[in-house]
Design a protein around this motif. Structure first.
Motif, mmCIF file in Angstrom:
data_model
loop_
_atom_site.group_PDB
_atom_site.id
_atom_site.type_symbol
_atom_site.label_atom_id
_atom_site.label_comp_id
_atom_site.label_asym_id
_atom_site.label_seq_id
_atom_site.Cartn_x
_atom_site.Cartn_y
_atom_site.Cartn_z
ATOM 1 N N LEU B 183 92.036 44.025 17.884
ATOM 2 C CA LEU B 183 93.353 43.764 17.298
ATOM 3 C C LEU B 183 94.491 44.165 18.233
ATOM 4 O O LEU B 183 95.466 43.429 18.398
ATOM 5 C CB LEU B 183 93.484 44.510 15.961
ATOM 6 C CG LEU B 183 94.866 44.423 15.287
ATOM 7 C CD1 LEU B 183 95.247 42.986 14.983
ATOM 8 C CD2 LEU B 183 94.914 45.267 14.024
ATOM 9 N N GLU B 184 94.341 45.350 18.851
ATOM 10 C CA GLU B 184 95.395 45.873 19.717
ATOM 11 C C GLU B 184 95.738 44.920 20.867
ATOM 12 O O GLU B 184 96.865 44.921 21.358
ATOM 13 C CB GLU B 184 94.909 47.208 20.291
ATOM 14 C CG GLU B 184 95.998 48.161 20.654
ATOM 15 C CD GLU B 184 95.452 49.593 20.733
ATOM 16 O OE1 GLU B 184 95.522 50.303 19.725
ATOM 17 O OE2 GLU B 184 94.961 49.975 21.804
ATOM 18 N N ALA B 185 94.755 44.097 21.292
ATOM 19 C CA ALA B 185 94.953 43.202 22.434
ATOM 20 C C ALA B 185 95.711 41.927 22.055
ATOM 21 O O ALA B 185 96.055 41.125 22.924
ATOM 22 C CB ALA B 185 93.598 42.832 23.037
ATOM 23 N N VAL B 186 95.977 41.742 20.752
ATOM 24 C CA VAL B 186 96.681 40.535 20.305
ATOM 25 C C VAL B 186 97.850 40.880 19.375
ATOM 26 O O VAL B 186 98.929 40.295 19.473
ATOM 27 C CB VAL B 186 95.719 39.578 19.550
ATOM 28 C CG1 VAL B 186 96.419 38.257 19.224
ATOM 29 C CG2 VAL B 186 94.456 39.320 20.345
ATOM 30 N N GLY B 187 97.622 41.841 18.483
ATOM 31 C CA GLY B 187 98.570 42.077 17.401
ATOM 32 C C GLY B 187 99.573 43.198 17.634
ATOM 33 O O GLY B 187 100.478 43.387 16.831
ATOM 34 N N SER B 188 99.438 43.958 18.713
ATOM 35 C CA SER B 188 100.374 45.069 18.948
ATOM 36 C C SER B 188 101.658 44.550 19.592
ATOM 37 O O SER B 188 101.684 43.474 20.203
ATOM 38 C CB SER B 188 99.731 46.117 19.855
ATOM 39 O OG SER B 188 99.489 45.579 21.140
ATOM 40 N N ALA B 189 102.719 45.337 19.498
ATOM 41 C CA ALA B 189 103.968 44.983 20.175
ATOM 42 C C ALA B 189 103.719 44.874 21.675
ATOM 43 O O ALA B 189 104.223 43.958 22.342
ATOM 44 C CB ALA B 189 105.036 46.035 19.876
ATOM 45 N N GLY B 190 102.913 45.795 22.194
ATOM 46 C CA GLY B 190 102.583 45.768 23.617
ATOM 47 C C GLY B 190 101.895 44.474 24.020
ATOM 48 O O GLY B 190 102.233 43.859 25.048
ATOM 49 N N ALA B 191 100.939 44.037 23.209
ATOM 50 C CA ALA B 191 100.196 42.818 23.523
ATOM 51 C C ALA B 191 101.089 41.580 23.438
ATOM 52 O O ALA B 191 100.943 40.637 24.228
ATOM 53 C CB ALA B 191 99.008 42.673 22.575
ATOM 54 N N ILE B 192 102.003 41.579 22.492
ATOM 55 C CA ILE B 192 102.893 40.413 22.335
ATOM 56 C C ILE B 192 103.724 40.210 23.608
ATOM 57 O O ILE B 192 103.808 39.096 24.146
ATOM 58 C CB ILE B 192 103.802 40.592 21.093
ATOM 59 C CG1 ILE B 192 102.955 40.495 19.814
ATOM 60 C CG2 ILE B 192 104.925 39.563 21.081
ATOM 61 C CD1 ILE B 192 103.702 40.862 18.546
ATOM 62 N N ALA B 193 104.302 41.311 24.113
ATOM 63 C CA ALA B 193 105.112 41.216 25.337
ATOM 64 C C ALA B 193 104.253 40.797 26.534
ATOM 65 O O ALA B 193 104.640 39.935 27.328
ATOM 66 C CB ALA B 193 105.788 42.560 25.604
ATOM 67 N N LYS B 194 103.065 41.379 26.614
ATOM 68 C CA LYS B 194 102.178 41.138 27.754
ATOM 69 C C LYS B 194 101.646 39.702 27.752
ATOM 70 O O LYS B 194 101.632 39.035 28.794
ATOM 71 C CB LYS B 194 101.009 42.125 27.640
ATOM 72 C CG LYS B 194 100.259 42.394 28.909
ATOM 73 C CD LYS B 194 99.403 43.660 28.723
ATOM 74 C CE LYS B 194 98.055 43.510 29.384
ATOM 75 N NZ LYS B 194 97.149 44.626 29.044
ATOM 76 N N ARG B 195 101.215 39.244 26.580
ATOM 77 C CA ARG B 195 100.669 37.882 26.512
ATOM 78 C C ARG B 195 101.771 36.848 26.783
ATOM 79 O O ARG B 195 101.520 35.832 27.446
ATOM 80 C CB ARG B 195 100.005 37.617 25.150
ATOM 81 C CG ARG B 195 98.724 38.435 24.956
ATOM 82 C CD ARG B 195 98.014 38.078 23.649
ATOM 83 N NE ARG B 195 97.417 36.757 23.702
ATOM 84 C CZ ARG B 195 97.656 35.777 22.838
ATOM 85 N NH1 ARG B 195 98.491 35.959 21.833
ATOM 86 N NH2 ARG B 195 97.080 34.606 22.980
#
Lengths: 307, 307
Positions: B183-195
């Protein structure tokens, strides 16, 4: 036999989608007169029809075992069950919605009634007497035609008004398409047989037949079995991540595969998890009558007796 | 301010990956001298280095507020925490493994220490005073750079020896490939910016920047945001199916999106679920200091005071 002695005899009824199992558990803990009759299906009055049949069974058992008069009854049913409110909220197979089982059954049977969920009651017996009793955070999965489960957290059953343990309806990756499907559609014994038939055109003797073929080198059977293992492992890992599950007890028809199921399941769970604790995967020890014993324990608890 | 009065003042320390927040909560419930200092990172003795700093902070606060002598301290940390044993089992960011925090901190600080998990402590405050207090089966998710969560079942925190609530590490369908990711790799604020950066080549101001672009018609930003919503909804539905979650409180940086997050999340959860109860999705009410307040409540509980 796992039950000890109690003050009085109790009736126990396990109402399933096909059959009702019924019996008397006497004060010494022995099950008397266990029988199995078809579940009456009446779309107009599904709950009432079941209770009418239970009243007949009570009369039969009372005349057959006059030396063991039942002081309470345990009734267990499938579906969504609010045992605190005494309501059968929903059963897809049996058709009721919000049927007040405890109140209606108490009227019809004339003795106190303990009403609860079939799998949760069976799982409580399995968890109290089986291989998971040393663990506090446990999931008991019954994998047969469908998949039902009971969840224990910190040693206590998680009920959430009857809505917990719906593992069969939890999302898993769909092996046949992009996106997700539900665990029951891939990981149940029913799904294994159905998917193998759909992909090979061959009808086999249920999930057991698919496993036999997989072990004999049938690639389609091996893939269908592996898909089921993957789906079950996916859901087990959800439990580990959400509630820190330490042990998973696998029962129901699919558990008869023993290590052909548990060994690949352990490997897959281990591959998915990272820093998390690996849950113990344990085969259920109690058989098909765990539900009936659970119903009896629920009824005894109502009388304040010792399990 | 959410805390009431108590017998004595307590110290509270919220040890994060970057900063330690510290303060004194006096007997009237007021936070005094709140400060933020960098977390010392010492790979050779990560736990000890943190405690040395806490001892310094205690001395500073004691000389600054002689009228509020602390009778206990609450310390909260991230990672896997066994609060019953008083052990920091694992922290990826801070580096300890099985560090006996309660015992060592009690020695260094010379007062009783309540040691617990940061998100669970913040979530307990959020759940006691925020929008979910009427519910028994609740998940509090903190969605920021990573994703952490606290799980409540039947009104009680589910701890499972520190291993519950690892929602950030639960599997979700991978939007970029076949199979699953976490989940952390898609749904986190960090992942959103990175993706978004990976797919568009454009650097934006975190998840907020992606949302602004999505709302302005940027298709890549809209897809990345929708992927995050899908992943969060997927995990929320796992909670619903496994433990019958009635309410999900969403906090952390991503919750600042408000209805831009919660509205599509509600729709997606509704689309996934079938007969199950729809969980209430509630925005967290308490801010960044909920952890510190949680640490203070833990310390007060140690003294037997009223929260």
């Amino acid at each position: 036999m796992v039950l000890g002695t109690a003050e009085s005899a109790v009736l126990c009824f396990d109402v399933g989608g096909t059959d009702i199992k019924a019996g008397v558990v006497d004060a010494r803990g022995q099950v008397l007169g266990m029988r199995r009759v078809p579940t009456p299906l009446d779309p107009a009055r599904p709950g009432e029809a079941v209770l009418d049949r239970l009243a007949e069974l009570k009369a039969e058992l009372a005349s057959e075992f006059p030396e063991a008069p039942a002081k309470a009854a345990g009734i267990i049913v499938p579906g969504i069950v609010d045992s605190v409110a005494g309501v059968g909220i929903y059963s897809a197979n049996l058709g009721w919605r919000n049927f007040p089982f405890t109140a209606e059954a108490t009227k019809r049977l004339g003795i106190p009634v303990a009403f609860d969920h079939d799998v949760r009651s069976a799982a409580a017996v399995e968890h109290s007497f089986g291989g998971s009793k040393e663990f506090n955070d446990v999931v008991v999965m019954v994998v047969g035609t469908g998949i039902a489960a009971a969840v224990f957290s910190g040693g206590k059953a998680v009920t959430a008004g009857g809505f917990a343990g719906e593992l069969g309806h939890a999302q898993v990756p769909d092996p046949d398409a992009a996106g997700s499907t539900i665990l029951e559609a891939v990981g149940s014994a029913g799904a294994i047989a159905k998917r193998y038939h759909r992909e090979s055109g061959i009808r086999v003797d249920g999930a057991r037949g698919v496993l036999l073929r997989a072990n004999a080198g049938d690639a389609v059977a091996a893939r269908v079995w592996a898909d089921a293992v993957d789906a079950l492992a996916f859901t087990i890992c959800q439990c580990v991540n959400i509630i820190g599950t330490e042990a998973v007890v696998v029962g129901g028809g699919l558990a008869e595969a023993g290590d052909d199921l548990l060994e690949p399941l352990r490997k897959r769970v281990d591959a998915i998890l990272d820093f998390q604790r690996r849950p113990q995967l344990i085969r259920a020890q109690l058989g098909q009558d765990a539900g009936l014993l659970g119903a009896a324990l629920n009824a005894r608890a109502l009388l304040g007796g010792t399990p």
